[in-house]
Design an enzyme around this catalytic site. Structure first.
Site, mmCIF file in Angstrom:
data_model
loop_
_atom_site.group_PDB
_atom_site.id
_atom_site.type_symbol
_atom_site.label_atom_id
_atom_site.label_comp_id
_atom_site.label_asym_id
_atom_site.label_seq_id
_atom_site.Cartn_x
_atom_site.Cartn_y
_atom_site.Cartn_z
ATOM 1 N N HIS B 159 -0.196 -0.118 -6.141
ATOM 2 C CA HIS B 159 0.026 -0.809 -7.406
ATOM 3 C C HIS B 159 -0.364 -2.263 -7.233
ATOM 4 C CE1 HIS B 159 1.953 2.412 -9.575
ATOM 5 N NE2 HIS B 159 2.604 2.721 -8.479
ATOM 6 N N CYS B 201 -4.583 -1.226 -10.301
ATOM 7 C CA CYS B 201 -4.774 -1.920 -11.566
ATOM 8 C C CYS B 201 -5.340 -3.302 -11.263
ATOM 9 C CB CYS B 201 -3.454 -2.064 -12.308
ATOM 10 S SG CYS B 201 -2.724 -0.508 -12.764
#
Lengths: 719, 405
Positions: B159, B201
């Site tokens: 992440h 991301c």
């Protein structure tokens, strides 16, 4: 020249520089009337706007992932569940008077699955008023001595250990079951639980142990669950009570029989535990239902308006709606659904939203009027049950141990044929399986989502940050009005004295009188304190009254009222008769009393909003207008204007409504109709409040009742 | 007179440091220039733990399997997995990890060597692996023992956000840290070329601070974009692979060790509408043309083979380059274009050389200079180099002093 000198002198005088916040305060105090009118209307309006401001729920915790796994519950498991339902509804199993047979059947079924099984017997603990144990959690120390072998219940507990898990956490599934007079619904709920249980014994993905508690509900569902939880959470090291219970032949019989028949199995006589409870589900199936759809009702309110984490409700709602096609209900106040004024209010909001949208297309806050009415009805019931502080089901017992729990009540649509039964077993089972699998994915306790919220529909909520605004607006004028009253009372008495006496006289007594006058509020404070003391005594009285044997609710209530009045008069006479207004010369005495009353109400409401918001909100709706409007009737009569007349009427109406019993009967009448109202009902209601340790009881006794008495005393003040 | 002499002498004086500078540059860059692609390493990192991040571990294990299949041996792969999904109690298939719902391929087979697992996967350990600053007790199998000729593949997934990547849900690796580590690696001659591939991301933001030459970076998403998972395995109950990695793997599944697909064909294979994000690559630090570089240079362990007449004799860099060209020329039509490109390249090189030659003419006669320069290029010996430098300085010194007088 002289003039200029004077000017310069006056210029040199240091102007007192006031800080903006102080100036704002002074401004608000001097305009406290307008301020309070604006704030109160805004507060009430904000309350009615809450359904419009409600947000859609969302799954906040990443780990939950509801519905990401396809359900594994198959028809095989359903037929297993069906078998149990048949065996339980078989008339042979009901032959025994204590219903032990059906417990044996359930235990046998659990054992066949390979689960660990144990019986937990308990003596129902009557809820009693313990003034000293009010907020304390129930503890195992207080065990009643008067056991009798005839009154005990048996919980059957089955535990599946997670195959790869560390056994530190557990999920609890509760099905209340009354062996003596079980309806078909209860048997069906057991069938659903059993089909899930039989699946869970086979799966490899369990990370938490599964506990299935069949709670013996012959002494109430809550009592059984609470007794089991007490035993689970607070282990007893001295076995004082167990021999007592095992003295009873019936119980011994049960255990021995079990022990012999299934030797070498996982049955055990001792109390079995698994890990810390991550969450609990209470499953019920309603017997009769007139609805055309399979619906599922969620009950979440625990004691003192505590709610489980919103994520738990979200998971259930998501799985029920999007996976199993069940309709989800939360409690509504049905009487509100047909009210025309609410509908028109909703229409007003709708049209306002339309206008706003036409002005600026990005403003989208309107909801249809019908949705608004439903939202308001749900919100009102949410507020009501939270304010009551009484749990709405057995799940409340879990909340006392900080375990998130809800009750699911499945109401299937009519019919009893086999296809339908299989269908409800399959869908209900898959829902439970999905929720358990989702909770099983959790790594920590539920903590991501809200704990403080009001529901306006199963998928919409109002969070604490929004609903607090309504409450804050309602109580914001209180300190302002209190301050302005205090200032007025002091200054006006100053003026009146200044007029009557000669200027020379003032100079002598000036400082002395000011000193006395500035402490005059202590008189009023004493009065307020005494009334609050009386309130505390009144709240304690029921404890003694309940000791009187064979007393009907009506007589108890009468005794309570009489004793209350008596104690008020006694206190009054003992503590220097403050109500008599001995210093009649001080015509503004009532204003000071009002000022101190308002301050105490402000403190009381503020404290209560922390403990139980809903109670504080409803209390504020009743008390704030009453406190703010209170003025001696004599003054209003003397003034004789239209405005004072209106105020008088308002005062009289509010004086009636805000009296706690009156408010109760009004509310009850609105909800159930006035036909069957009984004086004893209030006593029963109060009894239930203290039995559940509801803080609402304390609030009524120690904040609302004194406030009402003080306001009444102001109304009838002899000026 | 003085006005005439001064500029000239100044010019000569300026020439002297230039010469010195040139010699030092030649000395510094010569080993790197000379370094050939000697070996391949892969550092594969999964930074997130918890069951619901199953896909990150599956991503990393898939890449692990791919690079192993394409020829990087286990001892040259550093595999870092932040959590153990295979033995998670929630795993329906204990000790197995899948990256597809068809469950055809178990990624967690018998021969998976995890070098850093669980709570060992920290930012500190990651940076230590890259920079090679280990405690003495750390075994060789846990070290990145690359050299100046290594091609390194660094794959990270987890992440991330704007210029950071979360480790273990408790720490962050910032783009500065990564750039600093890469810079240190460059200074310590720990790689020749480095391909950083990140699937998080806002992955592109992680490359913002990179400065070191020879680094090629590709990320799954631009700033402000999310990287999405590809599909959910409803049997296991989690998403099993991310989109970017899924399509990367789909590209590699078609290849074997002998294929010659170029990096640019990999990069152009990403379809933004399928990824639901824009794959971003940064190549300004990378000298070679992406069309010429086979993916197996990073994802496999394919190196140029060099024919030598005798054992233990290193060839000059230029010759080896020619070998490579000849190798690639006899492949297909597609490579004709490449040959043309190479020619253009050669032209550029000639053009580059010309000013140097001109400069040389000014300093001294042409012939000695070229021999001098040849010697520079071959020179491995520092002493001889220094000597040449000093010798070159003496006449200059004499001339300049004479002119000043």
């Amino acid at each position: 020249m002289a003039e200029t000198k004077e000017k310069s002198l006056s210029d040199e005088k240091p102007k007192p520089r006031v800080r903006p916040i102080v100036r704002l305060g002074i401004f608000l105090i001097s305009h406290s009337f307008h301020f309070s009118v604006v704030c109160c209307t805004a507060g009430v309006l904000a309350l009615f706007l809450l359904p419009v401001l409600a947000k859609n729920t969302y799954i906040s915790e990443n780990a939950l992932m509801p519905g990401s796994a396809s359900p594994m519950l198959s028809n095989q498991h359903v037929s297993d569940g069906n078998r149990l339902v048949k065996d339980l509804t078989n008339p042979n199993s009901k032959s025994s008077e204590t219903g032990i047979e059906s417990h044996k059947i359930i235990a046998q079924y659990m054992l066949d699955l390979g689960a660990e099984v144990s019986f937990h017997k308990f003596h129902p603990q009557m809820n009693q008023f313990h003034p000293l144990h009010f907020f304390s959690s129930p503890d195992s120390g207080k065990i009643q001595e008067n056991y009798s072998c005839s009154s005990y219940g048996i919980n059957t507990v089955g535990i599946i250990r997670a195959p790869h898990g560390d056994g530190k956490e557990a999920i609890v599934l509760v099905t209340p079951y009354n062996a003596l007079k079980s309806g078909f619904g209860e048997a069906l709920s057991l069938g659903i639980a059993y089909s899930v249980f039989s699946l869970l014994t086979q799966v490899t993905w369990l990370a938490k142990d599964i506990i299935w508690l069949v709670a013996d509900s012959q002494y109430g569902e809550y009592a059984a669950v609470a007794a089991w939880l007490r035993e689970y959470q607070t282990p007893k090291f001295s076995s004082l009570s167990t021999p007592n219970a095992e003295m009873c032949p019936d119980v011994n019989n049960l255990f021995e029989l079990k022990g012999h028949s299934i030797s070498g199995s996982k049955f055990s006589n001792s109390f079995r535990r698994a890990g810390t409870m991550a969450s609990a589900l209470v499953l019920k199936v309603r017997d009769q239902n007139e609805q055309f759809e399979d619906t599922i009702s969620i009950y979440a309110e625990a004691s003192n308006g505590q709610m489980p984490n919103l994520d738990l409700i979200n998971v259930v709602n998501y799985l029920a709606v999007h996976r199993q096609g069940l309709r989800v209900n939360v409690e509504k106040l049905w009487s509100l659904l047909n009210s025309s004024w609410l509908k028109s209010l909703g229409e007003i909001f709708e049209s306002l939203a339309k206008v706003a949208k036409s002005l600026y297309p990005k403003w989208k806050f309107g909801i249809p009027a019908t949705e608004y009415v439903e939202g308001t009805a749900t919100l009102a019931s949410s507020l009501y049950y939270q304010a009551l502080g009484v749990p709405t089901g057995p799940h409340g017992a879990f909340r006392d141990y900080q375990v998130d729990a809800i009750t699911l009540e499945i109401s299937p649509k009519f019919s009893l044929d086999k296809v339908w039964r299989n269908d409800i077993l399959l869908r209900g089972g898959r829902l439970i399986e999905g929720v358990i699998r989702s909770v099983n994915n959790l790594l920590e306790k539920f903590h991501q989502s809200f704990f403080l919220y009001l529901l306006t529909s199963p998928s919409k909520f109002v969070s604490v940050g929004v609903y607090m605004i309504a409450f804050a607006l309602l109580i914001a004028p209180l300190p302002m009005v209190a301050a302005s009253l205090y200032v007025d009372a002091n200054s006006s008495s100053n003026c009146s004295k200044g007029d009557s006496s000669t200027p020379s006289a003032i100079t002598d007594t000036d400082e002395h009188s000011i000193a006395i006058r500035s402490w005059r509020w202590l008189n009023s404070a004493k009065l307020v304190f005494i009334v609050h003391l009386w309130g505390a005594i009144v709240s304690l009285l029921p404890y003694f009254i309940s000791q009187i044997p064979d007393c009907s609710p009506t007589t108890s209530f009468m005794i309570w009222v009489l004793l209350s009045i008596l104690s008020l008069l006694t206190l009054n006479s003992v503590l220097a008769s403050p109500l008599a207004c001995a210093k009649a010369t001080q015509e503004k005495e009532w204003a000071l009393v009002k000022s101190v009353t308002i301050s105490s109400v402000f403190i009381g409401l503020g404290l209560m909003s922390v403990i139980n918001f809903a109670t504080a909100e409803i209390g504020a709706l009743l008390m704030v207008p009453m406190c703010l409007l209170a003025q001696p009737l004599k003054l209003d009569v003397r003034a004789g204007t239209l405005r004072s007349f209106c105020r008088m009427i308002c005062n009289l109406v509010l004086g009636h409504i805000a009296f706690p019993p009156a408010a109760f009967f009004l509310l009850k009448g609105m909800l159930d109709g006035f036909g069957n109202a009984n004086v004893g009902d209030f006593w029963m209601w109060v009894e239930s409040l203290w039995a559940w340790n509801s803080a609402t009881y304390l609030f009524i006794g120690m904040v609302q009742l004194p406030c009402w008495v003080l306001c009444i005393s102001i109304l009838f003040h002899t000026c | 007179m003085e006005t005439f002499i001064n500029p000239k002498s100044l010019f000569h004086l300026l020439l002297l440091p230039c010469l010195l500078l040139y010699s030092s540059i030649a000395y510094n860059s010569s080993p790197v220039e000379a370094a050939m692609h000697t070996n391949n390493w892969a550092v594969l990192v999964c930074t997130s733990r918890f069951w619901f991040n199953y896909r990150h571990m599956a991503n990393t294990l898939s890449l692990y399997r791919t690079v192993k299949r394409l020829g990087i041996p286990d001892e040259r792969i550093i595999l870092m997995l932040a959590d153990d999904m295979a033995c998670n109690t929630r795993n329906k298939y204990p000790a197995q990890v899948f990256n597809n719902e068809n469950h055809r391929l178990n990624l967690y087979g018998d021969n998976v060597e995890v070098d850093y697992r669980g709570y060992e996967v920290t930012v500190e350990n990651f940076l230590r692996v890259l920079t090679g600053r280990h405690e003495t007790a750390v075994p060789r199998s846990k070290r990145l023992l690359s050299d100046e000729g290594s091609h390194i593949l660094l794959y990270m997934t987890g992440h991330g956000g704007d210029e950071f990547l979360k480790f273990q849900d408790s720490e962050e690796l910032q783009s500065h840290d990564l750039a600093d580590a890469v810079k240190q690696m460059k200074e310590k001659h720990r790689f020749k070329e480095l391909l950083i591939m990140v699937d998080t991301c806002q992955a592109a933001t992680l490359f913002n601070q990179l400065q070191s030459p020879g680094v090629l970076a590709i990320g799954s998403s631009m700033k402000g974009e999310n990287s999405y998972s590809h599909h959910l395995d409803s049997d296991v109950g989690v998403s099993v692979v991310d989109r970017f990695t899924y399509y990367t793997l789909a590209f590699f599944e078609r290849l074997n060790i002998y294929d010659n697909a170029s990096l640019s064909s990999l990069f152009s294979s990403y379809n933004p509408s399928l990824l639901m994000s824009t794959a971003y690559y940064r190549k300004d630090l990378y000298k070679r043309r992406l069309e010429e570089v086979p993916v197996t240079n990073f994802f496999g362990s394919v190196m140029e083979t060099i024919h030598t007449d005798a054992a233990y004799k290193a060839l000059s860099r230029r010759n080896s380059g020619r070998f490579e060209d000849e190798m690639s020329l006899d492949q297909s039509v597609h490579h004709i274009k490449r040959r043309m490109l190479i020619k253009v390249n050669d032209g550029d090189e000639i053009h580059d050389i010309n000013p140097e030659l001109l400069q040389g003419e000014e300093g001294a006669s042409k012939c000695p200079w070229s021999t001098f320069r040849n010697k520079f290029q071959k020179a491995e010996n520092v002493d001889s180099l220094l000597n040449y430098g000093l010798v070159a300085m003496i006449p200059l010194l004499v001339i300049s002093t004479w002119l000043v007088q």
